[in-house]
Design a protein around this motif. Structure first.
Motif, PDB file in Angstrom:
ATOM      1  N   UNK A   1     -11.276  17.068 -17.738  1.00 51.81           N
ATOM      2  CA  UNK A   1     -10.182  17.927 -17.438  1.00 51.81           C
ATOM      3  C   UNK A   1      -9.260  17.896 -18.716  1.00 51.81           C
ATOM      4  N   UNK A   2      -8.143  18.620 -18.678  1.00 52.03           N
ATOM      5  CA  UNK A   2      -7.065  18.502 -19.821  1.00 52.03           C
ATOM      6  C   UNK A   2      -6.564  17.295 -20.011  1.00 52.03           C
ATOM      7  N   UNK A   3      -6.577  16.613 -18.715  1.00 48.44           N
ATOM      8  CA  UNK A   3      -6.097  15.069 -19.043  1.00 48.44           C
ATOM      9  C   UNK A   3      -7.114  14.101 -19.588  1.00 48.44           C
ATOM     10  N   UNK A   4      -8.463  14.467 -19.478  1.00 57.08           N
ATOM     11  CA  UNK A   4      -9.350  13.659 -20.341  1.00 57.08           C
ATOM     12  C   UNK A   4      -9.140  13.861 -21.616  1.00 57.08           C
ATOM     13  N   UNK A   5      -8.997  15.054 -22.231  1.00 61.01           N
ATOM     14  CA  UNK A   5      -8.738  15.402 -23.609  1.00 61.01           C
ATOM     15  C   UNK A   5      -7.536  14.595 -24.090  1.00 61.01           C
ATOM     16  N   UNK A   6      -6.232  14.717 -23.280  1.00 60.89           N
ATOM     17  CA  UNK A   6      -5.149  14.181 -23.788  1.00 60.89           C
ATOM     18  C   UNK A   6      -5.409  12.563 -23.872  1.00 60.89           C
ATOM     19  N   UNK A   7      -6.344  11.866 -23.051  1.00 59.71           N
ATOM     20  CA  UNK A   7      -6.868  10.536 -23.003  1.00 59.71           C
ATOM     21  C   UNK A   7      -7.541  10.320 -24.262  1.00 59.71           C
ATOM     22  N   UNK A   8      -8.327  11.235 -24.567  1.00 62.80           N
ATOM     23  CA  UNK A   8      -9.138  10.839 -25.829  1.00 62.80           C
ATOM     24  C   UNK A   8      -8.572  10.930 -27.118  1.00 62.80           C
ATOM     25  N   UNK A   9      -7.603  11.743 -27.176  1.00 68.36           N
ATOM     26  CA  UNK A   9      -6.734  11.873 -28.302  1.00 68.36           C
ATOM     27  C   UNK A   9      -5.715  10.780 -28.294  1.00 68.36           C
ATOM     28  N   UNK A  10      -5.307  10.017 -27.223  1.00 66.55           N
ATOM     29  CA  UNK A  10      -4.394   9.053 -27.340  1.00 66.55           C
ATOM     30  C   UNK A  10      -4.968   7.888 -27.563  1.00 66.55           C
TER      31      UNK A  10
ATOM     32  N   UNK B   1      -8.506   1.624 -11.158  1.00 65.21           N
ATOM     33  CA  UNK B   1      -8.976   1.046  -9.938  1.00 65.21           C
ATOM     34  C   UNK B   1      -8.123   1.110  -8.717  1.00 65.21           C
ATOM     35  N   UNK B   2      -6.876   1.024  -8.796  1.00 70.90           N
ATOM     36  CA  UNK B   2      -6.000   0.941  -7.882  1.00 70.90           C
ATOM     37  C   UNK B   2      -5.700   2.234  -7.321  1.00 70.90           C
ATOM     38  N   UNK B   3      -5.051   3.129  -8.331  1.00 71.69           N
ATOM     39  CA  UNK B   3      -4.596   4.370  -7.964  1.00 71.69           C
ATOM     40  C   UNK B   3      -5.853   5.297  -7.681  1.00 71.69           C
ATOM     41  N   UNK B   4      -6.933   5.341  -8.445  1.00 74.74           N
ATOM     42  CA  UNK B   4      -7.940   6.191  -8.234  1.00 74.74           C
ATOM     43  C   UNK B   4      -9.047   5.552  -7.243  1.00 74.74           C
ATOM     44  N   UNK B   5      -9.154   4.475  -7.185  1.00 74.89           N
ATOM     45  CA  UNK B   5     -10.153   3.788  -6.180  1.00 74.89           C
ATOM     46  C   UNK B   5      -9.623   3.357  -5.097  1.00 74.89           C
ATOM     47  N   UNK B   6      -8.585   2.559  -4.973  1.00 76.59           N
ATOM     48  CA  UNK B   6      -8.202   1.980  -3.587  1.00 76.59           C
ATOM     49  C   UNK B   6      -7.392   3.099  -2.899  1.00 76.59           C
ATOM     50  N   UNK B   7      -6.370   3.802  -3.452  1.00 77.31           N
ATOM     51  CA  UNK B   7      -5.564   4.625  -2.970  1.00 77.31           C
ATOM     52  C   UNK B   7      -6.075   6.135  -2.987  1.00 77.31           C
ATOM     53  N   UNK B   8      -7.325   6.158  -3.611  1.00 74.76           N
ATOM     54  CA  UNK B   8      -7.677   7.539  -3.640  1.00 74.76           C
ATOM     55  C   UNK B   8      -7.101   8.779  -4.135  1.00 74.76           C
ATOM     56  N   UNK B   9      -6.170   8.340  -5.304  1.00 71.72           N
ATOM     57  CA  UNK B   9      -5.619   9.393  -6.185  1.00 71.72           C
ATOM     58  C   UNK B   9      -6.713   9.651  -7.178  1.00 71.72           C
ATOM     59  N   UNK B  10      -7.480  10.563  -6.961  1.00 72.43           N
ATOM     60  CA  UNK B  10      -8.844  11.043  -7.656  1.00 72.43           C
ATOM     61  C   UNK B  10      -8.016  11.654  -8.949  1.00 72.43           C
ATOM     62  N   UNK B  11      -7.044  12.688  -8.855  1.00 74.52           N
ATOM     63  CA  UNK B  11      -6.632  13.220 -10.008  1.00 74.52           C
ATOM     64  C   UNK B  11      -6.285  12.159 -11.201  1.00 74.52           C
ATOM     65  N   UNK B  12      -6.114  11.040 -11.005  1.00 74.52           N
ATOM     66  CA  UNK B  12      -5.588   9.929 -12.076  1.00 74.52           C
ATOM     67  C   UNK B  12      -6.865   9.538 -12.767  1.00 74.52           C
ATOM     68  N   UNK B  13      -8.156   9.882 -12.297  1.00 74.58           N
ATOM     69  CA  UNK B  13      -9.274   9.337 -12.886  1.00 74.58           C
ATOM     70  C   UNK B  13      -9.662   9.782 -14.199  1.00 74.58           C
ATOM     71  N   UNK B  14      -9.501  11.057 -14.239  1.00 72.88           N
ATOM     72  CA  UNK B  14      -9.757  11.816 -15.641  1.00 72.88           C
ATOM     73  C   UNK B  14      -9.139  11.292 -16.819  1.00 72.88           C
ATOM     74  N   UNK B  15      -7.720  10.882 -16.627  1.00 77.10           N
ATOM     75  CA  UNK B  15      -7.319  10.357 -18.102  1.00 77.10           C
ATOM     76  C   UNK B  15      -7.157   8.813 -17.938  1.00 77.10           C
ATOM     77  N   UNK B  16      -7.396   8.203 -16.685  1.00 79.63           N
ATOM     78  CA  UNK B  16      -7.267   6.720 -16.914  1.00 79.63           C
ATOM     79  C   UNK B  16      -8.784   6.252 -17.234  1.00 79.63           C
ATOM     80  N   UNK B  17      -9.711   6.732 -16.933  1.00 78.02           N
ATOM     81  CA  UNK B  17     -11.308   6.296 -17.580  1.00 78.02           C
ATOM     82  C   UNK B  17     -11.176   6.397 -18.815  1.00 78.02           C
TER      83      UNK B  17
END
Length: 372
Positions: free
Chosen positions: A191-200, A262-278
């Motif tokens: 997602x665009x969040x992934x792109x932001x993460x890569x540049x960061x 791991x907590x936000x995306x995995x345990x709590x199920x906030x999948x929208x955090x996975x794109x940038x956090x990974x």
């Protein structure tokens, strides 16, 4: 002082250390293996591009839905004939993404979803995303990445030298390739969040590399005026002297990112955090690795090819072979020692007691101990 602080001080003063540069072929081999795995994963599996890049529709249901995520996914896939991504939001509503559909198909899917979920069709909000918007984001991201790399190479070539600029460039490409390859292997949505993460992550990786390069530049000033250390030995000293700092900054940066992944995306199920956090998690780890195991050893490899450095290495080895400092007694100068301007015996005293007999070390510069 804490054990880690004591370790950092001993590394900084050259009392202990690991020969990263000598074992550089091992690190090169590991990096090549990881990079090839990432490229194969990217070629075989490809990237799972998000709806922002493919185009499609996003359906948002009313609040407090009693339908599970897996059930809603089945309804959406049956209605659209495409893979669907369903996320449960904090208010109990469902966010359903279906890529690769147009406006006409969207209306049909909306009606089917309303029937399956047993809600009024007017209560389901549908948003269409055109692929052209995602294409513009991708193009801007590639342009930004290209400009960033060019500016980095120019800056490092001016502030340090072209060999360091080349090594930093290789390290950055290494980090990007591994991060993108992990995305392909894991199958996370891009997602665009992934792109932001890569540049960061490029900034973090470059920071660690520049810290080591700055130490290396300081310690190799007028290196050809002495015959005690080769360029590779001082480069290895630069890595060891900044090792604890690099580990500390990387761990501190990884902890909150790991919480998101791991907590936000995995345990709590906030999948929208996975794109940038990974992308941040993998990129930070790869950046720390490349700064220590790739960038500086590569600079040492390039510098040792210079005629001046080859000549210096021959003089150093010849001096050791004729009864000078041996490999066992060899130590690299401390970061704050100006070894070029000191006599040989004084420089030895700065490095540590291993370079001279204990009696000489105790007697130099001290009173004889006789009572007056």
């Amino acid at each position: 002082m804490s054990k880690l602080g004591t370790l950092g001080a001993r590394l900084h003063h050259g009392e202990i250390g690991y020969d990263f540069v000598k074992n550089r072929k091992i690190w090169y081999g590991i990096s090549i293996l990881i990079t090839i795995t990432a490229i194969v994963g990217l070629a075989v599996r490809g990237l799972h591009m998000g709806i922002e890049f493919q185009g499609g529709a996003v359906f948002t249901t009313p609040k407090n839905m009693s339908v599970s995520v897996s059930t809603a996914e089945g309804f959406a896939e049956d209605a659209s004939g495409h893979d669907a991504i369903v996320q449960k939001l904090g208010d109990g509503s469902l966010r359903i993404q279906v890529a690769g559909i147009d406006t006409k198909t969207s209306d049909t899917i909306k009606d089917r979803l309303a029937d399956d979920l047993k809600v009024d069709g007017e209560q389901i909000n549908a948003e269409l995303v055109g692929p052209s918007w995602g294409e513009q984001i991708a193009n801007k991201a590639w342009q930004g990445l290209g400009i960033f790399l060019i500016l980095v190479v120019i800056y490092l070539a001016i502030a340090f030298e072209w060999r360091m600029a080349l090594a930093a460039f290789v390290a950055l490409i290494h980090d990007i390739t591994i991060t993108v390859g992990i995305y392909a292997l894991v199958g996370f949505e891009v997602t665009p969040g992934t792109v932001i993460g890569l540049l960061t992550i490029l900034g973090y990786s470059l920071y660690d590399t520049v810290v080591v390069f700055d130490s290396l530049k300081e310690q190799t000033k007028d290196i050809t005026k002495q015959t005690r250390w080769t360029y590779s030995e001082i480069a290895n000293r630069s890595i060891n002297s900044t090792l604890v700092r690099s580990i500390n900054t990387t761990v501190v940066a990884l902890l909150p990112v790991a919480g998101l992944l791991f907590i936000g995306g995995g345990v709590l199920g906030a999948g929208m955090l996975n794109d940038i956090s990974l992308s941040l998690f993998v990129g930070l780890a790869a950046g720390a690795y490349s700064s220590i195991f790739i960038a500086t050893p590569l600079v040492a490899d390039l510098k040792e090819r210079e005629p001046a450095m080859k000549s210096l290495k021959k003089r150093v080895l010849a001096k050791r072979a004729h009864g000078g400092d041996t490999d066992a007694d060899q130590a690299v100068p401390a970061a704050d020692s100006d070894y070029d301007d000191e006599p040989e015996d004084v420089a030895a005293a700065v490095v540590g007691p291993r370079n001279q007999p204990a009696s000489r070390a105790r007697g130099r510069g001290r009173p004889s101990g006789k009572r007056r």
